[in-house]
Design an enzyme around this catalytic site. Structure first.
Site, mmCIF file in Angstrom:
data_model
loop_
_atom_site.group_PDB
_atom_site.id
_atom_site.type_symbol
_atom_site.label_atom_id
_atom_site.label_comp_id
_atom_site.label_asym_id
_atom_site.label_seq_id
_atom_site.Cartn_x
_atom_site.Cartn_y
_atom_site.Cartn_z
ATOM 1 N N ASP A 31 -17.825 -17.720 9.273
ATOM 2 C CA ASP A 31 -17.618 -18.764 10.277
ATOM 3 C C ASP A 31 -17.042 -20.037 9.664
ATOM 4 O OD1 ASP A 31 -18.503 -17.119 12.272
ATOM 5 O OD2 ASP A 31 -20.425 -18.107 12.567
ATOM 6 N N GLY A 32 -17.409 -20.345 8.422
ATOM 7 C CA GLY A 32 -16.872 -21.545 7.776
ATOM 8 C C GLY A 32 -15.379 -21.464 7.581
ATOM 9 N N ASN A 47 -17.307 -27.856 15.522
ATOM 10 C CA ASN A 47 -18.747 -27.643 15.681
ATOM 11 C C ASN A 47 -19.503 -28.931 15.977
ATOM 12 O OD1 ASN A 47 -19.241 -24.924 15.551
ATOM 13 N ND2 ASN A 47 -20.162 -24.936 13.526
ATOM 14 N N ALA A 94 -25.254 -23.917 15.474
ATOM 15 C CA ALA A 94 -25.174 -24.269 14.054
ATOM 16 C C ALA A 94 -26.343 -25.201 13.697
ATOM 17 C CB ALA A 94 -23.813 -24.894 13.757
#
Length: 292
Positions: free
Chosen positions: A74-75, A148, A190
């Site tokens: 995801d990063g 995010n 997150a």
């Protein structure tokens, strides 16, 4: 849900999980799968150098590609979405990481996904983005984009911060504690989730404001507000930093003001047609009976 489709599916631009040269054989296998389906593959310069290949400048790749692909976790996808935002190209995440809330195409699914992509059996989700800037006391202005969250904390472990928050120019709260999270719905799973904030359906247009370990007798609770509101934050008395998606950091001094608003255009994520967010939650967060 959007009915948008890609104009053409001829060229894909790839970035790879950083600092992971061992990903080369996996990239070469996936590249061959794309090319077998008639899709040309371009690799960004930085990713190419990491695995000893030739690539092209990131900006050139974004301009030429029909869609973009992150190979990692995801990063990696977060970084790609933010860096490519100005090109507004749809992005698909192939999960070579661990959790995979965003990068949800598994390595075993790549070939089948490409077949469905070429036959139009996919969807493009429009995810809210944050567009903001820091107005420095000196008059300098530092702009940023976030997918995010924006997190204000102390630069020193175990030190608290005081964050004054206003909506539409009107002060509504002061948060004293370990920090404050301003999250998009995508980012609600997150840091916001770890801090006790609510999970919000990712296609919602809203901000989630969540205090981190508030040092207060008042019952400081998370707050969800519409995305068309503007939020202003300033750190009073204490040194603070603003972290953008956990990947960019800006120092906040007393007198600086951080402005946050919903970006006019969202991020475009390509998903399988059958992709179901609630199934992802159940799988990743281990909800319910596994025998369902």
């Amino acid at each position: 849900m959007s009915n948008e489709k890609l104009i053409q599916i001829k060229t894909a631009g790839f970035i790879l999980k950083p600092d992971s040269p061992e990903i080369k054989p996996l990239y070469e296998k996936i590249k061959a799968q794309f090319e077998a389906k008639g899709i040309d593959v371009m690799l960004s310069e930085k990713s190419a150098r990491m695995i000893g290949l030739n690539g092209m400048p990131f900006e050139v790749m974004c301009a030429k590609a029909d869609f973009l692909v992150s190979l990692g976790g995801d990063g990696t996808l977060l970084s790609l979405v933010r860096r490519s935002y100005g090109y507004h190209k749809p992005v698909v995440g192939i999960n070579a990481g661990n959790l995979g809330f965003l990068a949800d195409i598994t390595l075993d699914d790549v070939d089948a996904f490409l077949g469905r992509l070429l036959s139009g059996e996919y969807r493009i989700d429009d995810r809210m983005m944050i567009k903001g800037y820091i107005a420095k006391r000196s008059g300098e202005k530092k702009e940023f984009i976030a997918f995010n969250d924006v997190v204000i904390t102390s630069p020193e472990p175990s030190k608290m911060v005081k964050v004054n928050a206003s909506i539409g120019g009107e002060r509504f709260n002061s948060y004293t504690g370990d920090g404050l999270i301003i999250s998009t719905p995508t980012g609600s799973t997150a840091y916001n989730l770890s801090a006790g904030g609510p999970i919000v359906y990712p296609l919602t247009q809203a901000f989630i404001i969540t205090p981190v370990l508030a040092h207060s007798l008042a019952n400081q609770r998370p707050l969800v507000v519409p995305a068309d509101f503007s939020i202003e934050l300033d750190a009073e008395k204490y040194r603070a930093i603003a972290s953008i998606d956990g990947q960019e950091v800006y120092e906040l001094e007393e007198g600086d003001v951080l402005y946050i608003a919903g970006a006019k255009k969202g991020a475009k994520l390509i998903h399988r047609m059958e992709h179901n967010y609630f199934s992802v939650l159940r799988e990743k967060l281990h909800w319910g009976d596994r025998n369902w």
